[in-house]
Design a protein around this motif. Structure first.
Motif, short mmCIF file in Angstrom:
data_model
loop_
_atom_site.label_atom_id
_atom_site.label_comp_id
_atom_site.label_asym_id
_atom_site.label_seq_id
_atom_site.Cartn_x
_atom_site.Cartn_y
_atom_site.Cartn_z
N GLU A 65 0.90 -1.18 -0.11
CA GLU A 65 0.19 0.05 -0.18
C GLU A 65 0.78 1.28 -0.11
O GLU A 65 0.41 2.29 -0.53
N HIS A 66 1.98 1.28 0.43
CA HIS A 66 3.00 2.18 0.63
C HIS A 66 4.22 2.36 -0.51
O HIS A 66 5.37 2.89 0.10
N VAL A 67 3.92 1.80 -1.52
CA VAL A 67 4.87 1.72 -2.74
C VAL A 67 4.29 2.27 -3.77
O VAL A 67 3.32 2.08 -4.11
N HIS A 68 4.87 3.60 -4.19
CA HIS A 68 4.23 4.24 -5.32
C HIS A 68 5.30 4.66 -6.48
O HIS A 68 6.59 4.86 -6.12
N THR A 69 4.56 4.67 -7.49
CA THR A 69 5.51 5.52 -8.66
C THR A 69 4.85 6.55 -9.10
O THR A 69 3.81 6.75 -9.17
N VAL A 70 5.60 7.70 -9.30
CA VAL A 70 5.29 8.74 -9.62
C VAL A 70 5.95 9.60 -10.98
O VAL A 70 6.99 9.33 -11.23
N THR A 71 5.02 10.28 -11.62
CA THR A 71 5.64 11.04 -12.84
C THR A 71 5.48 12.36 -13.07
O THR A 71 5.90 13.11 -13.79
N THR A 72 4.55 12.98 -12.02
CA THR A 72 4.52 14.44 -11.91
C THR A 72 4.56 14.98 -10.42
O THR A 72 4.82 14.28 -9.60
N TRP A 73 4.82 16.25 -10.20
CA TRP A 73 5.28 16.86 -9.15
C TRP A 73 3.82 16.53 -8.21
O TRP A 73 4.20 16.43 -6.95
N ALA A 74 2.74 16.76 -8.67
CA ALA A 74 1.52 16.59 -7.83
C ALA A 74 1.38 15.08 -7.15
O ALA A 74 1.25 14.90 -6.31
N GLU A 75 1.87 14.29 -8.20
CA GLU A 75 1.69 12.74 -7.50
C GLU A 75 2.80 12.80 -6.61
O GLU A 75 2.70 11.86 -5.58
N PHE A 76 4.12 13.15 -6.75
CA PHE A 76 5.18 12.91 -5.88
C PHE A 76 4.72 13.53 -4.53
O PHE A 76 4.88 12.91 -3.48
N LYS A 77 4.11 14.81 -4.35
CA LYS A 77 3.64 15.41 -3.20
C LYS A 77 2.77 14.78 -2.47
O LYS A 77 2.48 14.54 -1.32
N ALA A 78 1.59 13.95 -3.34
CA ALA A 78 0.56 13.20 -2.97
C ALA A 78 1.26 11.92 -1.98
O ALA A 78 0.61 11.56 -1.22
N ALA A 79 2.07 11.58 -2.77
CA ALA A 79 2.92 10.19 -2.36
C ALA A 79 3.57 10.34 -0.94
O ALA A 79 3.45 9.67 0.06
N LEU A 80 4.24 11.62 -0.67
CA LEU A 80 4.84 11.93 0.48
C LEU A 80 3.81 12.04 1.54
O LEU A 80 4.18 11.60 2.76
N ALA A 81 2.72 12.46 1.17
CA ALA A 81 1.83 12.82 2.32
C ALA A 81 0.83 11.50 2.86
O ALA A 81 0.46 11.57 3.77
N ALA A 82 0.70 10.53 1.95
CA ALA A 82 0.11 9.38 2.16
C ALA A 82 0.71 8.41 3.04
O ALA A 82 2.01 7.95 2.88
N GLY A 83 0.06 7.99 4.05
CA GLY A 83 0.54 7.00 5.23
C GLY A 83 1.33 7.68 6.19
O GLY A 83 1.81 6.98 6.95
N GLY A 84 1.45 8.81 6.44
CA GLY A 84 2.04 9.56 7.51
C GLY A 84 3.80 9.07 7.46
O GLY A 84 4.28 9.22 6.47
N SER A 85 3.90 8.51 8.54
CA SER A 85 5.60 8.09 8.88
C SER A 85 5.57 6.66 8.57
O SER A 85 6.78 5.97 9.11
N ALA A 86 4.57 5.89 8.27
CA ALA A 86 4.78 4.40 8.01
C ALA A 86 5.64 4.36 6.85
O ALA A 86 5.94 5.21 5.96
N PRO A 87 6.74 3.29 6.93
CA PRO A 87 7.67 3.16 5.83
C PRO A 87 7.01 3.10 4.36
O PRO A 87 6.01 2.71 4.15
N LYS A 88 7.64 4.01 3.36
CA LYS A 88 7.23 4.16 1.98
C LYS A 88 8.50 4.24 1.34
O LYS A 88 9.42 4.70 1.33
N ILE A 89 7.90 3.74 0.11
CA ILE A 89 9.04 4.08 -1.23
C ILE A 89 8.21 4.54 -2.18
O ILE A 89 6.99 4.40 -2.56
N ILE A 90 9.13 5.80 -2.64
CA ILE A 90 8.46 6.42 -4.00
C ILE A 90 9.65 6.27 -5.14
O ILE A 90 10.59 6.58 -4.90
#
Length: 438
Positions: A65-90
Motif C-alpha cells: 500500500e505504501h509503494v508508489h511510482t510517480v511521474t508528476t510533481w503533484a503525484e510526488f507530493k501526494a505520495a509523500l503525504a500518504a501514510g504519514g511516517s509508515a515506511p514508504k517507497i517512492i
C-alpha cells in the motif's frame, strides 16, 4: 534539458563496469522484490555516519500500500503525504519539473520586475537602507508575496522512514527543493537534481559595499534530522548556470542557493557516490556561528562524504561548522572559477583523507583549504594532480596569515573500503552519479 543530457554532460565519461538499473513500474502495487531492487536496499553496516546506531533503512520495509511510482510533481507530493511516517517507497519515473508552468505562475498580481529595478536602483535608492520596511503594495512587497507563492509550490517535505529512488538512468527533478526536516531514516538515490531557480531574488543594498542579490532554495536540506543517506545522485545547475545569469546594479543576478545543506542539529548523514557540479555555494554543514545555533549543533552534524565527484564548483565542498565530518576517497575537479574546497569553520573537526584533486594550471594546492575560524583538522594521504601533497603544509607555507593546525582530535571508524588516492579519479569517474549504481 532532458535527463539524458544531464547524465552525459555532468560526468563526461562512459559507464564502466556498471549497468543501468531497471525497476519494475507497478503503480502502487508491489511485486516480488529482487535483491537488486534499489527501492529495498539499505545502507550497509559501517558505511559512514548514517550507519551509526540504528542505521538507515528508509522505506525498505514498506508494504504494498505504501509503494508508489510517480511521474508528476503533484503525484510526488501526494505520495509523500500518504501514510504519514509508515515506511514508504517512492519511485520516480522520468524527469519531474516542479516549475513546469514557469516563474510567471508564482508572480503576485501587480508584480513587475522592471518597476523593481527602477525603484531600487542604487543611484536613486542608495546603498544605506535595506528593503525590509517596504509596504506590501511596493515592488519589494509584491516580490515578497511572489516569493511566498514559489516557496509553497516547490518545497517538498520528506517524512520519516522514506526511500525516494529514481527508476533507471534518467529520473530526477528540476526546480524542486527537498526538505528533510525533523525526521529520521531517509534514503535518496539514483536521481538527477537540477538546482531550483529563485524566480524572485531580493536586492539588499546593504549587503557588502556594492549591495547584492540574495536567493533562496537549496536543492536538498537536512534540517534537524538523523540517519539520512544520499547515494548516486547528481546535483547540477544544469540549464541555468550562473555563467548565463544577467547582471543588475553591477552585481550577478544570483538565483541559486546551495546544493546540499546539513544544518540545525542534524546528525548521522552519509553522502556517497554523488556528483556535485556546476555550482557556487555547494554544501554547508552548520549554518551559523551564533551561540544560539551552536547550542543545538555541538556534538552533532556528523557527516561522511565518500566517492563523490565535486566538479567545476566555486566553494563549499563542504564548508563545515561544529561537526565531525569525514571526507575520504572523493575526486575534486576544479576550473578557473575555483575558490576553495574545504571551509574550516567554527569548532569544526574535519578529517580529509585519501582524496584526489585535479587543479588547472595556475591554481595552487594551497587554495584547497580555506580558514574561516580557528579549528584543527586532519588532512593526509591526499593527491593533487597525481602527486601526494600535504594540504595543511602547503596552505600554511603560501597563506601564512591563515595558519591551520593539524589534528582533528578524532579518528573515523565508519568506513567501508578505502581506495588509494591515486585510484580515486578512475573509480569515482566511472561510478559516481545518477544512473551508475553497480
Amino acid at each position: 534539458m532532458n535527463a539524458q543530457r544531464w547524465h552525459g554532460h555532468v560526468t563526461g565519461v562512459a559507464v564502466v563496469g556498471c549497468t543501468a538499473v531497471a525497476l519494475t513500474v507497478t503503480g502502487t502495487t508491489a511485486q516480488a522484490q529482487s535483491p537488486r531492487d534499489l527501492a529495498r536496499q539499505t545502507l550497509p553496516a559501517g558505511d559512514g555516519w548514517a550507519s551509526y546506531g540504528t542505521g538507515t533503512t528508509g522505506g525498505a520495509a514498506a508494504d504494498a500500500e505504501h509503494v508508489h511510482t510517480v511521474t508528476t510533481w503533484a503525484e510526488f507530493k501526494a505520495a509523500l503525504a500518504a501514510g504519514g511516517s509508515a515506511p514508504k517507497i517512492i519511485k520516480v519515473k522520468g524527469v519531474i519539473d516542479a516549475v513546469a508552468d514557469g516563474c510567471e505562475a508564482f508572480a503576485a498580481p501587480g508584480y513587475d520586475f522592471d518597476a523593481y529595478l527602477t525603484k531600487y536602483a542604487p543611484e536613486t535608492w542608495g546603498l544605506d537602507t535595506d528593503l525590509s520596511a517596504e509596504p506590501a503594495d511596493s515592488p519589494e512587497g509584491l516580490r515578497r508575496a511572489s516569493a511566498v507563492n514559489q516557496d509553497k509550490a516547490i518545497k517538498a517535505d520528506i517524512p520519516a522512514n522514506t526511500t525516494i529512488v529514481g527508476v533507471g538512468r534518467n529520473a530526477g527533478f528540476k526546480g524542486a527543493s527537498l526538505q528533510i526536516k525533523a525526521v529520521d531514516n531517509v534514503i535518496v538515490r539514483n536521481l538527477t537534481f537540477e538546482s531550483p531557480v529563485d524566480c524572485f531574488p531580493q536586492w539588499d543594498p546593504t549587503d557588502g559595499s556594492n549591495g547584492n542579490w540574495n536567493s533562496e532554495y537549496d536543492t536538498a536540506v537536512v534540517y534537524g534530522s538523523t540517519h539520512v543517506w544520499l547515494d548516486h545522485n547528481t546535483f547540477t545547475d544544469g540549464s541555468h548556470p550562473d555563467s548565463a545569469a544577467p547582471t543588475y546594479f553591477g552585481m550577478l543576478y544570483q538565483q541559486h542557493d546551495g546544493e546540499l545543506d546539513v544544518v540545525r542539529g542534524s546528525n548521522y548523514v552519509t553522502a556517497s557516490w554523488n556528483v556535485f557540479t556546476e555550482h557556487d555555494k555547494t554544501i554547508l554543514i552548520g549554518n551559523s556561528d551564533s551561540e544560539s545555533t551552536a547550542v543545538g549543533d555541538r556534538g552533532k552534524l556528523k557527516v561522511t562524504f565518500h566517492h563523490n565527484l565535486f566538479s567545476n564548483l566555486v566553494e563549499r565542498a563542504p564548508r563545515v561548522r561544529f561537526g565531525q565530518v569525514d571526507v575520504y576517497n572523493n575526486h575534486f575537479v576544479a576550473d578557473g572559477s575555483y575558490a576553495y574546497s574545504f571551509g574550516i569553520g567554527k569548532e569544526s573537526q574535519l578529517v580529509a583523507q585519501h582524496n584526489a584533486f585535479t587543479l588547472p594550471k595556475g591554481i595552487s594546492a594551497a587554495k584547497v583549504l580555506k580558514k574561516w575560524s580557528e579549528a584543527p583538522l586532519t588532512a593526509d594521504g591526499n593527491h593533487v594532480n597525481g602527486k601526494a601533497v600535504d594540504l595543511i603544509a602547503v596552505h600554511n607555507a603560501e597563506i601564512p596569515a591563515e595558519t591551520l593546525q593539524s589534528g582533528a582530535g578524532w579518528t573515523p571508524t565508519l568506513r567501508t573500503k578505502v581506495d588509494p588516492a591515486k585510484a580515486v579519479p578512475g573509480i569515482v569517474g566511472a561510478r559516481a552519479g545518477a544512473g551508475k549504481i553497480c
